[in-house]
Design a protein around this motif. Structure first.
Motif, PDB file in Angstrom:
ATOM      1  N   CYS A   9      35.406  45.936  38.733  1.00  0.00           N
ATOM      2  CA  CYS A   9      36.556  45.175  39.224  1.00  0.00           C
ATOM      3  C   CYS A   9      36.848  45.509  40.685  1.00  0.00           C
ATOM      4  N   THR A  11      39.607  45.039  42.293  1.00  0.00           N
ATOM      5  CA  THR A  11      40.932  45.657  42.406  1.00  0.00           C
ATOM      6  C   THR A  11      40.881  47.132  42.022  1.00  0.00           C
ATOM      7  N   CYS A  47      33.128  42.488  41.750  1.00  0.00           N
ATOM      8  CA  CYS A  47      33.118  41.040  41.511  1.00  0.00           C
ATOM      9  C   CYS A  47      33.452  40.237  42.763  1.00  0.00           C
ATOM     10  N   GLY A  49      36.637  40.132  43.861  1.00  0.00           N
ATOM     11  CA  GLY A  49      38.035  39.715  43.692  1.00  0.00           C
ATOM     12  C   GLY A  49      38.123  38.493  42.793  1.00  0.00           C
ATOM     13  N   CYS A  50      39.317  38.277  42.238  1.00  0.00           N
ATOM     14  CA  CYS A  50      39.516  37.128  41.346  1.00  0.00           C
ATOM     15  C   CYS A  50      39.192  35.836  42.119  1.00  0.00           C
ATOM     16  N   MET A  76      36.745  46.909  33.420  1.00  0.00           N
ATOM     17  CA  MET A  76      36.959  45.480  33.189  1.00  0.00           C
ATOM     18  C   MET A  76      37.255  45.183  31.724  1.00  0.00           C
ATOM     19  N   CYS A  84      40.988  41.566  32.622  1.00  0.00           N
ATOM     20  CA  CYS A  84      40.373  40.627  33.563  1.00  0.00           C
ATOM     21  C   CYS A  84      40.481  39.216  32.989  1.00  0.00           C
ATOM     22  N   PRO A  85      41.124  38.296  33.717  1.00  0.00           N
ATOM     23  CA  PRO A  85      41.263  36.928  33.196  1.00  0.00           C
ATOM     24  C   PRO A  85      39.990  36.105  33.354  1.00  0.00           C
ATOM     25  N   ASN A  86      39.009  36.661  34.032  1.00  0.00           N
ATOM     26  CA  ASN A  86      37.794  35.896  34.339  1.00  0.00           C
ATOM     27  C   ASN A  86      36.549  36.474  33.673  1.00  0.00           C
TER      28      ASN A  86
HETATM   29  S1  SF4 Z   1      38.009  38.797  38.434  1.00  0.00           S
HETATM   30 FE1  SF4 Z   1      38.438  40.401  36.929  1.00  0.00          FE
HETATM   31  S2  SF4 Z   1      37.108  42.085  37.572  1.00  0.00           S
HETATM   32 FE2  SF4 Z   1      37.341  40.723  39.346  1.00  0.00          FE
HETATM   33  S3  SF4 Z   1      39.143  41.465  40.524  1.00  0.00           S
HETATM   34 FE3  SF4 Z   1      39.875  39.916  39.100  1.00  0.00          FE
HETATM   35  S4  SF4 Z   1      40.560  41.137  37.318  1.00  0.00           S
HETATM   36 FE4  SF4 Z   1      39.158  42.457  38.517  1.00  0.00          FE
END
Ligand code: SF4
Length: 107
Positions: A9, A11, A47, A49-50, A76, A84-86
């Motif tokens: 992640c 973040t 990743c 970032g979102c 994650m 993680c929403p993704n």
């Molecule tokens: S997509 Fe998921 S893994 Fe990537 S920064 Fe956002 S919360 Fe973290």
């Protein structure tokens, strides 16, 4: 020879240098326990970032460099951090690049 990578992640990377993932890999424990000593970790990336904008591009590059699998980092997946929403689309992106997905690293 198996070649693997870890995605984590963006973040969480602000507060974690990845020590737990590397310790588990170097000692072949938890989600790395089935790998032999010949196995190489050839990538360790975030990743981006979102919503995971960097994933497909880097997964393709890992594939080009001979990677077989990408581990989804424990950060994650764990409840210790916000979910993680993704996660689903990130897994799809990795598989679309031709790599297997393995859930978890050091938890
Ligand atoms: S997509 Fe998921 S893994 Fe990537 S920064 Fe956002 S919360 Fe973290």
């Amino acid at each position: 020879m198996t070649k693997i990578a870890v995605i984590r992640c963006e973040t969480v990377s602000e507060v974690c240098p990845g020590t737990g993932c590397f310790k588990a890999f170097n000692n072949r424990t938890v989600q790395f326990k089935d790998y032999g000593q010949q196995t190489e970790m050839i990538g360790f990336f975030t990743c981006g970032g979102c919503s995971g904008r960097r994933v497909y591009r880097l997964a393709k590059k890992l594939k080009t460099n001979g990677a077989d699998k990408v581990h989804i980092s424990s950060c994650m997946l764990t409840k210790k951090y916000p979910s993680c929403p993704n996660i689903d689309s990130i897994k799809i992106s990795i598989e679309a690049a031709g790599l297997d997905v393995v859930e978890g690293t050091h938890h």
